[in-house]
Design an enzyme around this catalytic site. Structure first.
Site, PDB file in Angstrom:
ATOM      1  N   ASP A  18      14.795  90.454 164.297  1.00 33.37           N
ATOM      2  CA  ASP A  18      15.347  91.812 164.276  1.00 33.37           C
ATOM      3  C   ASP A  18      16.850  91.652 164.430  1.00 33.37           C
ATOM      4  OD1 ASP A  18      16.219  94.379 164.639  1.00 33.37           O
ATOM      5  OD2 ASP A  18      15.060  94.757 166.468  1.00 33.37           O
ATOM      6  N   ASN A  47      20.327  90.330 154.345  1.00 30.65           N
ATOM      7  CA  ASN A  47      19.790  91.367 153.469  1.00 30.65           C
ATOM      8  C   ASN A  47      19.340  92.628 154.218  1.00 30.65           C
ATOM      9  OD1 ASN A  47      18.757  92.270 150.828  1.00 30.65           O
ATOM     10  ND2 ASN A  47      16.757  92.067 151.785  1.00 30.65           N
ATOM     11  N   TYR A 130      25.886 105.072 156.240  1.00 31.23           N
ATOM     12  CA  TYR A 130      25.643 103.913 155.379  1.00 31.23           C
ATOM     13  C   TYR A 130      26.935 103.429 154.737  1.00 31.23           C
ATOM     14  CZ  TYR A 130      23.375 101.091 151.728  1.00 31.23           C
ATOM     15  OH  TYR A 130      22.976 100.071 150.890  1.00 31.23           O
ATOM     16  N   LYS A 134      28.794  99.810 155.527  1.00 29.70           N
ATOM     17  CA  LYS A 134      28.923  98.819 154.459  1.00 29.70           C
ATOM     18  C   LYS A 134      30.393  98.506 154.167  1.00 29.70           C
ATOM     19  CE  LYS A 134      24.624  97.840 153.393  1.00 29.70           C
ATOM     20  NZ  LYS A 134      24.078  96.457 153.388  1.00 29.70           N
ATOM     21  N   THR A 165      13.486 100.803 145.309  1.00 26.22           N
ATOM     22  CA  THR A 165      12.799 100.332 146.514  1.00 26.22           C
ATOM     23  C   THR A 165      12.517 101.543 147.398  1.00 26.22           C
ATOM     24  OG1 THR A 165      14.903 100.020 147.681  1.00 26.22           O
ATOM     25  CG2 THR A 165      14.028  98.119 146.451  1.00 26.22           C
TER      26      THR A 165
END
Length: 208
Positions: A18, A47, A130, A134, A165
């Site tokens: 984790d 990833n 997000y 990033k 996905t």
């Protein structure tokens, strides 16, 4: 599916991890070190990532920002720290010149949504936590390249595209197969000229 794959391929070893848990990262690195039997680690791909589709400027809160940063930016930083001795060992023992994934490399899976310059054309999906996490990962990649490059470790960020996905949803542009095949074709061509850059699944540069 992953366990099924591992049962058919003895060279595939699953390690519980984790990335949001610092002690779990350290434990995983120790397990990998044991599996390597004295050799170094050539390639670390970060990833893991989380995404909140409804995180707009109006709705996102401190807890959400911290939660996403912990996985998307802090996690890759801790992973690189924990696996650095193994990466350095691989780089030292390699006979290859320059930087490459077959020598020693850290690949951070990023996104075009972390590009500040490209934001105006992609802002139809605000996803603030997000995007910011990033963008932080992109900065981390640049800092890693400037620091770890001296030890012979290539550091690069890759954008896999908008993929069908659970995270990308079925409205995405690319199938998993197309994205993965693209990324696998990019990895072997990476060299020192790519260190500290953000590239897409076709190997094309994306501005910061």
């Amino acid at each position: 599916e992953l366990r099924d794959l591992a049962s058919k391929h003895p060279n595939l070893v699953l390690v519980k991890l984790d990335v949001a848990n610092p002690s779990a990262v350290i434990d995983a690195a120790k397990i990998v070190e044991g599996k390597l039997n004295g050799t170094g680690l050539n390639l670390l791909i970060n990833n893991a990532g989380i995404y909140s589709p409804t995180a707009s400027l109006e709705t996102v809160d401190a807890e959400e920002m911290i939660r996403v940063y912990r996985t998307n930016a802090v996690g890759p930083m801790l992973m690189a720290q924990a696996f650095l001795p193994l990466l350095k060992k691989a780089a030292r023992e390699s006979t290859e010149k320059g930087l490459s994934c077959s020598k020693a490399a850290i690949v951070n899976i990023s996104t075009v949504l972390g590009s500040i310059e490209k934001t105006p054309e992609s802002f139809f999906k605000p996803v603030i936590s997000y995007r910011c996490s990033k963008a932080a990962l992109n900065m981390l990649t640049k800092c890693q390249a400037l620091t770890y490059g001296e030890a012979g470790i290539l550091c690069v960020a890759l954008h896999p595209g908008w993929v069908k996905t659970d995270m990308g949803s079925q409205e995405a542009d690319l199938t998993v197969d197309t994205s993965v095949r693209g990324l696998l074709s990019v990895l072997p061509i990476l060299s020192e000229q790519h260190s500290g850059t953000l590239l897409n699944w076709e190997g094309k540069a994306i501005p910061w």
